[in-house]
Design a protein around this motif. Structure first.
Motif, short mmCIF file in Angstrom:
data_model
loop_
_atom_site.label_atom_id
_atom_site.label_comp_id
_atom_site.label_asym_id
_atom_site.label_seq_id
_atom_site.Cartn_x
_atom_site.Cartn_y
_atom_site.Cartn_z
N GLU A 27 4.69 -4.71 2.96
CA GLU A 27 4.85 -3.91 1.75
C GLU A 27 5.63 -4.71 0.71
O GLU A 27 5.15 -5.74 0.26
N GLY A 28 6.86 -4.29 0.36
CA GLY A 28 7.59 -4.95 -0.72
C GLY A 28 8.52 -6.06 -0.25
O GLY A 28 8.55 -6.46 0.92
N GLY A 29 9.35 -6.55 -1.21
CA GLY A 29 10.24 -7.68 -0.99
C GLY A 29 9.99 -8.67 -2.10
O GLY A 29 8.90 -9.24 -2.17
N TYR A 30 10.96 -8.87 -2.98
CA TYR A 30 10.71 -9.59 -4.24
C TYR A 30 11.62 -10.78 -4.46
O TYR A 30 11.53 -11.44 -5.49
N ASP A 31 12.51 -11.06 -3.50
CA ASP A 31 13.25 -12.32 -3.54
C ASP A 31 12.36 -13.33 -2.81
O ASP A 31 12.41 -13.44 -1.58
N VAL B 26 10.85 -5.94 2.76
CA VAL B 26 12.17 -6.56 2.90
C VAL B 26 12.89 -6.58 1.55
O VAL B 26 13.74 -7.42 1.29
N ASP B 27 12.56 -5.59 0.71
CA ASP B 27 13.29 -5.41 -0.55
C ASP B 27 14.62 -4.69 -0.32
O ASP B 27 15.35 -4.41 -1.28
N THR B 28 14.97 -4.45 0.96
CA THR B 28 16.32 -3.99 1.32
C THR B 28 17.31 -5.16 1.31
O THR B 28 18.51 -4.95 1.51
N VAL C 151 10.18 1.10 6.41
CA VAL C 151 11.49 0.50 6.22
C VAL C 151 11.62 -0.25 4.89
O VAL C 151 12.62 -0.93 4.64
N ASP C 152 10.61 -0.12 4.02
CA ASP C 152 10.69 -0.68 2.68
C ASP C 152 11.86 -0.01 1.93
O ASP C 152 12.22 1.14 2.22
N PHE C 153 12.42 -0.71 0.95
CA PHE C 153 13.52 -0.13 0.17
C PHE C 153 13.12 1.15 -0.56
O PHE C 153 13.94 2.04 -0.79
N HIS C 154 11.84 1.23 -0.97
CA HIS C 154 11.38 2.38 -1.75
C HIS C 154 10.76 3.45 -0.85
O HIS C 154 10.15 3.13 0.18
N HIS C 155 10.88 4.69 -1.26
CA HIS C 155 10.25 5.78 -0.51
C HIS C 155 8.74 5.55 -0.39
O HIS C 155 8.08 5.22 -1.38
N GLY D 212 0.75 -1.25 0.00
CA GLY D 212 0.00 0.00 0.00
C GLY D 212 0.78 1.30 0.00
O GLY D 212 0.22 2.34 -0.35
N HIS D 213 2.06 1.30 0.38
CA HIS D 213 2.68 2.58 0.75
C HIS D 213 2.94 3.55 -0.40
O HIS D 213 3.22 4.72 -0.16
N HIS D 214 2.82 3.09 -1.64
CA HIS D 214 2.95 4.04 -2.77
C HIS D 214 1.62 4.69 -3.14
O HIS D 214 1.60 5.66 -3.90
N ALA D 215 0.51 4.16 -2.64
CA ALA D 215 -0.80 4.71 -3.00
C ALA D 215 -1.05 6.00 -2.24
O ALA D 215 -0.96 6.05 -1.01
ZN ZN Z 1 9.57 -1.49 -2.06
#
Ligand code: ZN
Ligand code: SP5
Length: 341
Positions: free
Chosen positions: A320-324, A283-285, A194-198, A157-160
């Motif tokens: 939120e994200g994390g793609y591995d 966890v896309d960091t 703490v997602d990799f993206h703003h 959700g955090h980009h919306a």
């Molecule tokens: Zn992300």
């Protein structure tokens, strides 16, 4: 801690993401949530509970009615127009053009989109609604006295923003939950992304307010998505001046650097004295992430969780994200395990 999960996330099964000039299988795929759920089970992190169904009211505290009804009807309009593929925005109200909502579905898609990385498909609305229910159910657990809860949201959700989708996001689950805390009597809520993206959507929703402190640690937007927001000189506006903090890091950033930003963030949050903390957890960091450039290891997520736990605040995690996909379960579970120590 308890995890809230809904199998309705499976309704979000886009087949196309525009990336590098071709349509690829979306990075944001159903196996992400399943891998996390499996690890949460295997590690016996706590009960897994189904969400309660909420109505649109808490969503409309954050998103505009026009945007919400666009999302509800987008797919049927697209399909009715006889388009052969998924609904992908192509045209934007760019510099010098009119900021008005057109009738045509291609025009409306562009008006409400921040990028072409996110298609709308059959089931997207249902999955996005369920993702909000997951966040709000976990929020209620925390409001009712649980020390923390994990909302296994999918889609993220955090980009919306109030009236924008993109970056794989439709409703801003974390912002809706933060607003719910306030509507239930909280005076101040902190959001630590703490997602990799703003967390551009969350930032813009609360940018002019001082009841929500928004902090995001992320890859330099000069180099990476979302490209046009997330710089360190964005500190909030009007009443919100001083209530937004962006901490920006370059390619190759290891946990030893990243955790200094976390310290800065934790100090700011402590000074703000919030009644609750919301952590948009990506966890896309991770060092192995296919679309990101930080170098956190699986073990680092234990330390991250442990530091968040030491804040001693009622805490809601939203996924939120994390793609591995191989590592996403371990990394998320490590944050939650570290937190509970
Ligand atoms: Zn992300
Ligand atoms: C929730 C979240 O983490 N959303 C991120 C959305 C990012 N979408 C744009 C991805 C662009 C990927 N380009 C990757 C090229 C690397 N091969």
């Amino acid at each position: 801690m308890k995890t809230v999960y809904s199998p309705l996330h499976h309704r979000r099964t886009a087949t196309s993401e525009l990336d590098g000039g071709v349509l690829i299988e979306p990075h944001e795929r159903p196996s992400r949530a399943e891998t996390i759920l499996q690890r949460v089970r295997d590690q016996s992190l706590g009960e897994i509970v189904a969400p309660v169904n909420f109505d649109l009211a808490p969503i409309l505290r954050v998103h505009t009615l026009e945007y919400v009804s666009f999302l509800e009807h987008c797919w049927s309009e697209w399909a009715a127009a006889g388009k052969p593929g998924e609904a992908i925005p192509q045209f934007w109200p760019a510099r010098g053009m009119r900021q008005r909502v057109p009738k045509d579905i291609d025009g409306r898609l562009g008006y409400y989109a921040l990028g072409a990385d996110t298609s709308i498909t059959d089931g997207t609305w249902e999955a996005a609604r369920a993702s909000v229910d997951v966040a709000l159910t976990a929020q209620r657990l925390v409001a009712d006295g649980e020390r923390a809860a994990f909302a296994l949201c999918r889609p993220p959700g955090h980009h919306a923003a109030a009236d924008l989708f993109g970056g794989y996001c439709f409703f801003n689950n974390a912002a809706i939950a933060a607003q719910a805390f306030l509507d239930q009597g909280a005076k101040r809520v902190a959001i630590l992304d703490v997602d990799f993206h703003h967390g551009n959507g969350t930032q813009s929703i609360f940018y002019r307010r001082n009841d929500v402190l928004t902090i995001s640690l992320h890859g330099d937007p000069d180099l990476v998505f979302p490209h046009f927001l997330g710089f360190e000189d964005e500190i909030g506006e009007g009443d919100g001046e001083g209530s937004n903090l962006n901490l920006v890091y370059p390619p190759g950033t290891p946990f030893s650097e990243w955790r200094q930003g976390l310290e800065t963030a934790c100090k700011r949050i402590a000074d703000f004295r919030p009644d609750a903390l919301v952590v948009p957890l990506g966890v896309d960091t991770f060092e192995g992430d296919p679309i990101s450039f930080f170098k956190l290891t699986s073990e680092d997520y234990l330390a991250m969780g442990e530091r968040l736990g030491r804040m001693g605040l009622p805490t809601l995690f939203t996924m939120e994200g994390g793609y591995d996909v191989e590592a996403i379960g371990v990394n998320v579970a490590n944050v939650l395990t570290g937190f509970d120590q």
